[in-house]
Scaffold this motif. Sequence first.
Motif, PDB file in Angstrom:
ATOM      1  N   SER A   1       0.827  -1.214   0.000  1.00 56.61           N
ATOM      2  CA  SER A   1       0.000   0.000   0.000  1.00 56.61           C
ATOM      3  C   SER A   1       0.856   1.256   0.000  1.00 56.61           C
ATOM      4  O   SER A   1       0.475   2.283  -0.578  1.00 56.61           O
ATOM      5  CB  SER A   1      -0.941   0.003   1.202  1.00 56.61           C
ATOM      6  OG  SER A   1      -0.210   0.011   2.421  1.00 56.61           O
ATOM      7  N   MET A   2       2.025   1.190   0.645  1.00 58.33           N
ATOM      8  CA  MET A   2       2.929   2.338   0.676  1.00 58.33           C
ATOM      9  C   MET A   2       3.581   2.528  -0.699  1.00 58.33           C
ATOM     10  O   MET A   2       3.727   3.655  -1.183  1.00 58.33           O
ATOM     11  CB  MET A   2       4.008   2.144   1.743  1.00 58.33           C
ATOM     12  CG  MET A   2       3.471   1.744   3.114  1.00 58.33           C
ATOM     13  SD  MET A   2       2.292   2.923   3.800  1.00 58.33           S
ATOM     14  CE  MET A   2       3.323   4.353   4.039  1.00 58.33           C
ATOM     15  N   ALA A   3       3.958   1.417  -1.334  1.00 59.09           N
ATOM     16  CA  ALA A   3       4.604   1.489  -2.645  1.00 59.09           C
ATOM     17  C   ALA A   3       3.657   2.030  -3.708  1.00 59.09           C
ATOM     18  O   ALA A   3       4.091   2.664  -4.683  1.00 59.09           O
ATOM     19  CB  ALA A   3       5.123   0.115  -3.045  1.00 59.09           C
ATOM     20  N   ALA A   4       2.375   1.786  -3.528  1.00 55.44           N
ATOM     21  CA  ALA A   4       1.393   2.212  -4.532  1.00 55.44           C
ATOM     22  C   ALA A   4       1.273   3.733  -4.613  1.00 55.44           C
ATOM     23  O   ALA A   4       0.902   4.277  -5.658  1.00 55.44           O
ATOM     24  CB  ALA A   4       0.034   1.604  -4.206  1.00 55.44           C
ATOM     25  N   ASP A   5       1.604   4.418  -3.529  1.00 55.84           N
ATOM     26  CA  ASP A   5       1.529   5.885  -3.508  1.00 55.84           C
ATOM     27  C   ASP A   5       2.886   6.459  -3.891  1.00 55.84           C
ATOM     28  O   ASP A   5       3.792   6.539  -3.065  1.00 55.84           O
ATOM     29  CB  ASP A   5       1.118   6.363  -2.119  1.00 55.84           C
ATOM     30  CG  ASP A   5       0.994   7.884  -2.034  1.00 55.84           C
ATOM     31  OD1 ASP A   5       1.184   8.561  -3.072  1.00 55.84           O
ATOM     32  OD2 ASP A   5       0.731   8.396  -0.929  1.00 55.84           O
ATOM     33  N   THR A   6       3.048   6.837  -5.144  1.00 58.42           N
ATOM     34  CA  THR A   6       4.345   7.348  -5.616  1.00 58.42           C
ATOM     35  C   THR A   6       4.478   8.862  -5.458  1.00 58.42           C
ATOM     36  O   THR A   6       5.460   9.446  -5.879  1.00 58.42           O
ATOM     37  CB  THR A   6       4.551   6.973  -7.097  1.00 58.42           C
ATOM     38  OG1 THR A   6       3.462   7.504  -7.872  1.00 58.42           O
ATOM     39  CG2 THR A   6       4.619   5.461  -7.267  1.00 58.42           C
ATOM     40  N   SER A   7       3.484   9.477  -4.807  1.00 59.68           N
ATOM     41  CA  SER A   7       3.563  10.930  -4.600  1.00 59.68           C
ATOM     42  C   SER A   7       4.388  11.284  -3.370  1.00 59.68           C
ATOM     43  O   SER A   7       4.758  12.447  -3.170  1.00 59.68           O
ATOM     44  CB  SER A   7       2.148  11.509  -4.436  1.00 59.68           C
ATOM     45  OG  SER A   7       1.539  11.038  -3.243  1.00 59.68           O
TER      46      SER A   7
END
Length: 235
Positions: free
Chosen positions: A164-170
């Motif tokens: 879930s952390m990797a999915a947010d590239t912002s």
Amino acid sequence: DDDRAVRLWSYSKQHEESSLEVDLMRTRRFDTIASDDSRAAIRTAGISVSGTMVATCLLYLHVVPDEAYAIAAALVAAAASRTAYFTYKATAANLDDVRKYVDVRPTRLKGYGAFAKAPLKKHTYLGDYEGELISNEELAYRNANGLGDYVMTCGAGAAIDGASMAADTSRFTIAHTNHAVGDAANLMRVELPNLQNLQRPRIAFFTSRDVSDGEELQWTYNASYWSAKDDTPVL
């Protein structure tokens, strides 16, 4: 050095119950063979040394009992001081400031990666590995079903899934860091005590050397990560 101290300390702890040689040596109580002066000095320093640790030093360093006792105390102290040092570095850091100097962007072969936007000093704290805490059974299931790309083991019976952390590239997190070996690897993983939640392991990441502006932030994944995925590392 400190790294060697920690490795030997870890080795003795990992093999405390499984190593026949260590168990046999422990039954001979080598922790009581050292001279009274040696044991008194180490107790005065507040260092607790187990018979297993002394036995490990005797077995693998081939020294006399007094020396083994002193070496064991030094290794335990080195491991403790290393933990204290990195705990301080993590506590004193301002992650919001650090994240200003790390960019998440696509790489040529590894999906997204994290890149330094400014020079970073050795032992700069970059954050903890964050995500869902799962059991080893759940880890096995996710690996078997191609869902283990962002899972990190963190002690007996537990793992953290950072998908879930990797999915947010912002926003940069440790889940955006890729695998590398040799000089290309510039991060180190350090397990620290989690005083806020003793049931949840804490895996902190620091730069292992000075990092130049533009360098990708990478570390060497454990061999177990690749074997569990039945995959080959992408370098």
